[in-house]
Design a protein around this motif. Structure first.
Motif, PDB file in Angstrom:
ATOM      1  N   TRP A   1       9.359 -20.127  61.321  1.00  0.00           N
ATOM      2  CA  TRP A   1      10.599 -19.489  61.735  1.00  0.00           C
ATOM      3  C   TRP A   1      11.332 -20.403  62.713  1.00  0.00           C
ATOM      4  O   TRP A   1      10.738 -21.252  63.359  1.00  0.00           O
TER       5      TRP A   1
ATOM      6  N   LEU B   1      13.753 -15.639  66.087  1.00  0.00           N
ATOM      7  CA  LEU B   1      13.313 -14.273  65.869  1.00  0.00           C
ATOM      8  C   LEU B   1      13.942 -13.371  66.917  1.00  0.00           C
ATOM      9  O   LEU B   1      14.291 -13.834  68.006  1.00  0.00           O
TER      10      LEU B   1
ATOM     11  N   VAL C   1      12.450 -16.081  58.257  1.00  0.00           N
ATOM     12  CA  VAL C   1      11.026 -16.412  58.219  1.00  0.00           C
ATOM     13  C   VAL C   1      10.715 -16.931  56.829  1.00  0.00           C
ATOM     14  O   VAL C   1      11.068 -16.289  55.829  1.00  0.00           O
TER      15      VAL C   1
ATOM     16  N   TYR D   1      18.453 -14.526  61.610  1.00  0.00           N
ATOM     17  CA  TYR D   1      17.012 -14.729  61.728  1.00  0.00           C
ATOM     18  C   TYR D   1      16.446 -15.038  60.343  1.00  0.00           C
ATOM     19  O   TYR D   1      16.992 -14.592  59.328  1.00  0.00           O
TER      20      TYR D   1
END
Length: 1637
Positions: free
Chosen positions: A1267, A1270, A1246, A1244
């Motif tokens: 992103w 997630l 961001v 993941y």
């Protein structure tokens, strides 16, 4: 003749009328069977009840015509505690035998016309037994009327004088008369009851109008056989019901039911023989209280030898509560209190003498004595303090509690008064204050019990207040007001009003704090007599000549009187024209808060507030937080009759950061009662000034004289009152002030000297020495938290009690030891920073049960954690709570009881080590044994019956038995009639629900600890689905902590390593996968396959999608607009140029940002390969198998690339989980960060981008979050949250629009139209939110180019300090002849040439500074002159460069910065100009540059300045205030009023003007007469011999008189009223001839 016959007929009929008055003929003994039953519990069958039954024969015989004897024969007392109706009554044989002698003693009573008079009995008959006789006599009380069959009256009885309704019926067939008498015990003219602990509660009448918690009624049915001489009572039955529920009675209620049957048996000839003892008058029919107060209802104790029993219980408490609280400690403590209530003063003194030298016993005694609440205790505490046997802290603690708990009778009040005026207490001001406050509380409690209490009790306080006022003794006046406020007696209203401002008294000369205290003293009076206080409070609120704080405090009092709609509307009307913004903001917010109140007692006020708020402008709602505010909120649940309310008041008189006063109050509602639980108030008037003002700014006669000489030219200049540095605080409990403190400058100076003096160093040295030697402490603290009781007599003659008890005991056993290497020097103050860095400090503390000390010691020694001695500590708390309804006497108890218990134990052991030299800091949680249960809670409802003669026969039955079948009673209304008839056929059985038992366990991974919670619950909800039936039963919960299966954990560690050794502490080598290498590509391919497999197996929730779409459609169809007005595009900064707007450049900017960021990552994927970590944090569990478990965090900083990297990773061997945070400062306008986590930081991610730019024309910042993937948990919660965003946004004032934004991006744009406001735009998937002009509490230091105006240089501390001041100070500036005042109001200043104007000055008599402004005649440049301390500073422009002169001497720029010898004044370069800093004098900064200047005054100077810049108090409606205090409406007139005019045209300053009143040139007809008019505002005009060369129009007010008047118009012209306003010319530049005067 007919008339005579009619008269004779009527006389005959009257002679034959039946006499209904009960008759007991002489020489006859009337024998009755008597049965009385008192039973408590819930009316449903199958539940437990508790009660008492009395059976006896009653013999009645006459002694004289109106005197009778009554004797009980063969009395028998039964107890009941069982399941109703199947369990039988149990005879209390021993109790009956013990009381038989008393019960069979005949009593004498007066009886005439059916009314019982006085009652007589020998001294040997106890009040309890005599009350049983009164219960029988109460049946005989009959007020029968011959002329009416149905009537109502207030009738006296055993329970008081109550409303009684009679119905008389005649049955001709049986020749019987039936009389039905009904009593409403809730409406009594005089109700016999006793309250304990309820003096400070208020009856909430509105709460019980619809819903009642206590309902009481009684019905008497008589069957009488009439005769001409009197009636014979053949049978009498009484049914009395007391129904109580803390909730609405509809949801179920507990009942106390009394029944009596008096049935005639026969008439005997043998008379009742009186006892040989003397018969004494024992009162009337009314119930007599005896020992009920001394007997607690939760346990029955036979007190045979009080001193011995006290010692026994005391020893039990001391021995069993050393390291851990015993389970029964709270109950034992209540028992100790009960025994002390029965002890005499001599008994208590003997016990004190025995144990006063043993510290543990001494503490327990001193903790128990205040809770006793008898006058004996107050006397004991007083005597021991005066004898020097109590320390000051012990005395204050004991006395404060005792004065609140003691019974307030006249003797106790006098005892408290004698203590308050004792000479020893007068030498200790704090102690004297506490006793005086207690004296006022005692009077308040006494007046609750005796509503007709005499005002003479307050006579001494009134005299003190009068004497203190005459001597201007401010502390004594304040104390007297607080005492009167506690007492709350209406007779104190006049003495208080003498100290109120605006009441035609001398109170205006008193300090503001005294005026505020006088108003607050009205609050308790307002609760009793609101109509008396309302006009006084309203007058104070509306008086605009008073200080704003006085008016706002009066507003608080006014709203507590619950004003009517008319009064509230009048207040709203006056608020429309209010000139003071603080008062307007406070009153408006107060009214608006009241509109949200839901409590029943404030319903009428809330309705009035709704009306008033509609009359006011909503603009007042937009005032910033710097204005005064009132906030009220509450929650009230009508069915449960429970609620809570809170109030918070923030009072200010200037727009300072630190409010002038803050008050917070909490209020609680329960079962029809209300109480102000806690209130805390703090005033900070002048405290900022006392702390921040420089000593150099103190009064200097020389400086003040010079400044006064400068200002004497101002017309009628008036100084503001001095704000005396002062802070104060008070605490109120249940509406009574229990403590207050005053802090003045002297106290602050004493505290500073104490903190920096030698004594503080000695204390520090002693503390460190004690730590090294080891500190061992064992301490137990008991507390009787609540004791609330209401005792009511029943028809039977026994008392019914409703009570609630709460008691707690806490115990702690603490052992702490420190090891310091090397040892600290003897003189700690000589220790240098280098020595401190080389110090290694080890600190160890343990919390554990005492009984496990040996095992834990062996464990620690085995692993060798520390070499020094062990330390241990242990904390535990036990709380017991009881709620009781039933019979409570010293002889017998029968009640239903709710009992709750809480017991917590907190063991633990911690070792701390700090090696400052090596930069290593470590905290270890070491192993410790724990008890079986670390927390246990239980709640159960019981039926209890016990008597004093047979304590072993105590019966306790669970209210809800755990049976499979329960009989349910369907007809609840008729349940009371079945109490005496258990043979009624049972209803259909109802199967009870099975008990709920559940155990929940959770094992914490790695540390191998398992926690479990065991829950058991069994209630009566199977009968009715109501709250009360869910509560009754048995409920328990226990929490356990134990070691889970797996390897043993030795300890838990948290370690921080800072500096060059950080890399050495890493337990696992950090490495990151490089995607460019073949190994990295293979790893990523394998990871992608795993993730895709997981995605395929993941269930898809269609429900959330459908809900989301339906929510979206519903929202879009209402209140939301699909099409929106265009929003200004965001333009980025790039190399000092604006790029294209957001829409067209977004892809380009994102791509360039991504490429820049990726370039840095490609250069160095892992910074640890090139730079060492700055610090490392390791959290791990150390196990016996030495397997690594935990996490580590490493932080890296690469200065050349301005890059920061944080990597957190698991230290487990096969765990590749990591969290990687990378941040790069790409330019001074842009920052990019990436946070990735998961396996090798690849699952993941961001990306966050922050950049500065322009939105419209304002500097702005844009944040973007992007992103790709997630966790499903985050996305699910995000979808749920998104449904609530539209409504939340609209409620918060945001504009909501539907938009097709990116699905995987959130964007936040914030623009700053000013440094104290911002515009916000938020773009999220599917929606855009926006709001403009959001006020900010602080100033944002941003420049127009988007950079922050904070410079990192060698003066960083100075810069940061000034930024903080910039956020809090008030600023005044001028640009191109336009002045922006401290209150941010702008006006154009047409400056007179060569004349000084007062720009800003300290307007108090201290005159700490003055800043003058002048326009030079030749260059027309501005010139500033600053006078402060002993210097005179001139700031002026020479060309484009700013110059400075100090005391007429020019200071070269190269010599700056300049610092005054006192250190309180600095002058330094700043940007293109010069700045003067003198925060200690009130001038935070004076900045001067060519064509521009600004002044900032310190926050504590707000409201104390005057001049062209205003008062800095936020009052924009009062901005144009002239030196005389006159409020003009014209900015030119205001600016010219602050000119320092010249005395002659030959003045060295070259000012050629003066201020004067001018005559209106045109003819005026006023009121039909020709008038001459002169200005009431001075106008700037040239001196004689000079002529104007430049003028400016000014509109001013004129006062007019008839031309025929001979009065001198110019006498006091500036004080006259305004008749009209006209425009005239003011001169701003003059040229004078050589012959000018």
């Amino acid at each position: 003749m007919r008339a005579v016959v009619l008269a004779l007929t009527l006389a005959f009929v009257a002679s034959q009328q039946i006499n209904l008055v009960p008759e007991f003929a002489p020489d006859k003994t009337y024998v009755y069977n008597y049965e009385a039953l008192l039973l408590g519990g819930l009316p449903q069958e199958g539940l437990a009840r508790a009660g008492i039954k009395v059976n006896s024969k009653v013999h009645l015989s006459a002694v004289t015509e109106n005197t009778f004897l009554m004797k009980l024969m063969d009395p028998l007392i039964h107890e009941y505690a069982g399941i109703w109706p199947k369990d039988p009554f149990v005879p209390a044989t021993k109790l009956t035998s013990a009381l038989a002698a008393q019960l069979q003693i005949p009593i004498k009573f007066e009886y005439a016309n059916g009314v019982v008079g006085k009652v007589f009995a020998p001294a040997g008959v106890s009040p309890t037994v005599l009350n049983l006789h009164r219960g029988i006599l109460n049946i005989l009380q009959l007020n029968l009327k011959r002329t009416q069959n149905i009537y109502e009256l207030q009738e006296a009885g055993a329970q008081g004088v109550c409303r009684t309704h009679y119905v008389i019926n005649e049955d001709p067939k049986t020749n019987h008369i039936t009389v039905t008498k009904s009593k409403d015990l809730s409406h009594c003219q005089e109700r016999i009851m006793k309250d304990v602990g309820l003096a400070y509660t208020e009856r909430c009448a509105e709460c019980t109008k619809r819903v009642k918690s206590l309902i009481e009624t009684a019905t008497y049915n008589y069957i009488m056989k009439p005769s001409s001489t009197g009636a014979l009572i053949t049978e009498a039955t009484v049914e009395e019901v007391h129904q109580f529920s803390p909730f609405n009675e509809i949801h179920g209620a507990a009942m106390m039911e009394a029944k009596q049957i008096l049935a005639f048996v026969e008439i005997e000839k043998t008379p009742v023989v009186p006892n040989k003892a003397d018969y004494m008058a024992r009162g009337s029919l009314q119930y007599e209280f005896s020992t009920e107060i001394l007997q607690t209802p939760i346990q029955l104790i036979k007190i045979s030898n009080a001193p011995a029993q006290i010692v026994e219980v005391l020893k039990h408490l001391v021995v069993n509560n050393v390291a851990m609280v015993h389970d029964d400690a709270p109950l034992k403590f209540v028992q100790l209190v009960q025994l002390l209530r029965a002890a005499t003063l001599e008994n208590i003194e003997d016990i004190w003498t025995q144990f006063k030298n043993e510290p543990v016993y001494r503490r327990w005694i001193l903790d128990a004595l205040p809770a006793v609440g008898t006058p004996v205790i107050v006397k004991f505490i007083k005597e021991k303090f005066l004898a020097g046997e109590l320390t000051l802290p012990e005395f204050i603690q004991a006395l404060v509690v005792a004065l609140q708990m003691v019974t307030a009778d006249l003797d106790t009040i006098q005892l408290t008064a004698s203590l308050a005026w004792h000479e020893k207490l007068s030498t200790i001001p704090a102690l004297h204050d506490v006793v005086m406050l207690g004296y006022g509380s005692m009077i308040a409690k006494h007046c609750v019990e005796v509503p007709t209490c005499s005002a003479e009790l307050l006579g001494p306080i009134h005299e003190i207040a009068a004497e203190a006022t005459s001597k201007n003794n401010i502390p004594e006046i304040t104390l007297a007001l607080k005492v009167l406020g506690n007492a709350g007696h209406p007779a104190s209203l006049k003495p208080i009003m003498k100290l109120l401002p605006g009441m035609r008294t001398a109170a205006t000369s008193l300090p503001l704090s005294v005026q505020v205290d006088a108003i607050l003293a009205l609050r308790n009076i307002a609760k009793k007599e609101p109509k008396l206080v309302q006009p006084v409070a309203l007058q104070l609120v509306l008086d605009r000549s008073l200080h704003p704080e006085v008016r706002m405090v009066a507003c608080i009092v006014l709203f507590e009187t619950k004003p009517s709609v008319a009064l509230m509307s009048s207040l709203a009307g006056s608020l429309k024209t209010e000139t003071n913004m603080q008062v307007a903001s406070f009153t408006y917010s107060h009214i608006k808060s009241l509109t949200r109140i839901t409590a029943p007692d404030m319903a009428a006020v809330a309705g009035a507030a709704h009306v008033a708020i509609k009359l006011l402008s909503p603009k007042l709602d937009r005032l910033s937080f710097q204005f005064s505010r009132a906030l009220k909120f509450d929650i009230y649940h009508t069915p449960l009759m429970v609620g809570a309310a809170g109030s918070a008041y923030m009072i200010n008189d200037a727009a300072t950061i630190l409010p002038r006063a803050v008050v917070a109050k909490t209020r609680a509602y329960l079962a029809g009662a209300a109480a102000d639980v806690l209130e805390i108030g703090v005033r900070t008037e002048g405290i900022q000034e006392a702390l921040l003002k420089s000593p150099a700014a103190d009064e200097s006669v020389d400086r003040i004289t010079k400044i006064k000489r400068t200002l004497r030219a101002l017309i009628n200049w008036k100084a503001l009152p001095t704000s005396q540095p002062l802070a104060s605080a008070y605490v109120k409990l249940f509406g009574q002030e229990v403590a207050f403190a005053r802090i003045d400058r002297t106290i602050i100076e004493q505290a500073i000297s104490l903190a920096t003096g030698p004594k503080s160093r000695e204390l520090l040295k002693a503390a460190l020495k004690a730590l090294q030697e080891g500190i061992a402490l064992q301490y137990a603290k008991p507390l009787l938290i609540a004791e609330m009781r209401r005792i009511l007599p029943t028809a039977v003659g026994l008392p019914m009690e409703l009570s609630m008890y709460s008691a707690a005991v806490g115990a702690a056993s603490i052992n702490v030891q420190a090891t310091i290497t090397p040892p600290l020097p003897e003189e700690i103050e000589t220790m240098t920073l280098e020595q401190l860095k080389k110090t290694d400090v080890q600190l160890q503390a343990e919390a554990r049960p005492r009984y496990t000390f040996t095992n834990a010691l062996n464990t620690v020694c085995k692993y060798g954690f520390q070499k020094h001695n062990l330390s241990y500590s242990y904390c535990s708390i036990a709380v017991h709570k009881f709620a009781v309804m039933g019979v409570n006497t010293a002889l017998i108890q029968a009640a239903v009881m709710a009992r709750g218990k809480i017991r917590t134990i907190a063991p633990g052991k911690v070792a701390v080590r700090a090696d400052i030299l090596k930069g290593n800091y470590k905290v270890e949680a070491l192993p410790v044994e724990v008890p079986e249960h670390i927390a246990a809670m239980s709640f159960e409802t019981l039926a209890v019956a016990r008597n004093i003669e047979d304590p072993t026969a105590e019966r306790i039955v669970q209210l809800v038995p755990e049976l499979s079948l329960q009989n349910r009673q369907t007809d609840l209304a008729g349940s009371s009639s079945e109490i005496l008839d258990p043979e009624m056929p049972p209803e259909a059985p109802v199967r009870a629900s099975a008990p709920f038992d559940k155990t929940l366990c959770l094992a914490v991974p790695y540390i191998e600890i398992k926690g479990c919670v065991e829950v058991h619950s069994h209630n009566a909800a199977f009968i009715r689905n109501d709250p009360l039936f869910y509560i009754i039963g048995q409920h328990s919960a226990r929490a356990t902590v134990a070691r889970a299966e797996g390897p043993t954990v030795e300890r838990l560690e948290l370690e921080v390593q800072v500096g060059p050794r950080a890399a050495e502490r890493l337990l696992k080598q950090i490495s990151l996968i490089d995607e460019e290498t073949p190994e990295g590509k293979a790893f990523l391919l394998k990871l992608r396959e795993i993730l895709e497999t997981e995605d395929k197996n993941r269930p898809i929730s269609s429900e959330s999608n459908s809900n989301s779409s339906s929510s979206s459609s519903s929202m879009s169809s209402s209140r939301v607009t699909e099409t929106a007005n265009p929003i200004d595009p965001f333009k980025k900064f790039h190399k000092d140029q604006y790029m294209a707007h957001h829409g067209s450049s977004k892809a380009v900017s994102s791509g360039s940002a991504a490429s820049s960021f990726e370039r840095f990552q490609k250069q160095a994927k892992y910074l640890g390969n090139t730079v060492p970590p700055v610090f490392v944090i390791i959290a791990r569990a150390v196990r016996v198998d030495r397997k690594l478990l935990g996490y580590q965090l490493a932080a890296f900083f690469d200065k050349p690339s301005a890059r920061v990297q944080l990597i957190a990773s698991s230290i487990a061997e096969n765990d590749n989980w990591k969290l990687c945070a990378d941040g790069v400062l790409l330019s001074k306008h842009k920052v990019t960060t990436k946070v990735a986590w998961g396996t090798e930081c690849q699952q993941y991610a961001v990306i966050t981008k922050a950049e500065a730019g322009i939105l419209g024309e304002f500097p702005a910042v844009r944040l973007e979050w992007e992103w790709e993937e997630l966790p499903i948990l985050i996305t699910n919660y995000a979808k749920k949250l998104s449904k609530h965003i539209p409504m939340a946004a609209l409620q918060a004032g945001f504009r909501f629009e539907r938009a097709t934004n990116s699905e995987k991006e959130i964007e936040l744009t914030v623009a700053l139209p000013s440094k104290r406001s911002l515009n916000v735009i938020v773009r999220v998937p599917e929606m855009t939110l926006s709001r403009i002009a959001i006020p900010l509490p602080v100033t944002v230091p941003i420049n127009p180019d988007g950079t922050l105006s904070i410079h990192i240089d060698q003066d960083i501390l100075f810069r940061v300090q000034n930024y903080i001041y910039d956020c809090t100070t008030a600023q005044c500036s001028m640009m191109q002849d336009t002045i922006t005042t401290f209150n941010n109001r702008r006006y154009k200043n047409e400056m007179p040439i060569s004349c000084y104007q007062v720009l800003a000055q300290d307007c108090t008599p201290e005159l700490k500074f003055v800043v003058l402004l002048k326009k030079d005649e030749e260059s027309e440049e501005n010139h500033l002159n600053i006078k402060l301390a002993d210097i005179n500073v001139d700031l002026y422009a020479l060309g484009t460069q700013a110059k400075v002169k100090i005391n007429e001497m020019e200071v070269p720029i190269s010599s700056l910065p300049y610092q005054h010898p006192s250190g309180s004044i600095q002058i330094r370069e700043k940007a293109d100009g010069l700045s003067l800093y003198a925060s200690g004098h009130g001038l935070q900064e004076v900045y001067f540059a060519s064509g521009h200047w600004k002044i900032q005054v310190a926050d504590w100077m707000k409201g104390q300045t005057c001049g062209l810049c205003g008062k800095a108090d936020g009052e924009i409606r009062q901005e144009y205030t002239t030196p005389s205090g006159y409020l003009t409406k014209n900015s030119v007139s205001f600016a010219h009023s602050w000119v320092l005019p010249a005395e002659s045209c030959r003045d060295a300053s070259q000012c050629r003007m003066k201020l004067e009143s001018v005559k209106l040139e045109k003819q005026v007809i006023l009121n039909g007469q020709e008038s001459k008019c002169y200005s009431v505002e001075p106008v700037l005009r040239c001196l004689p011999g000079c002529k104007p060369i430049r003028t400016t129009p000014v509109t001013i007010g004129y006062h007019c008189l008839s031309t025929l008047s001979n009065l001198n118009m110019l006498d006091g012209i500036y004080e006259k009223s305004v008749d009209l306003r006209e425009t005239t010319d003011a001169h701003v530049a003059c040229r004078c001839s050589e012959q000018c005067a």
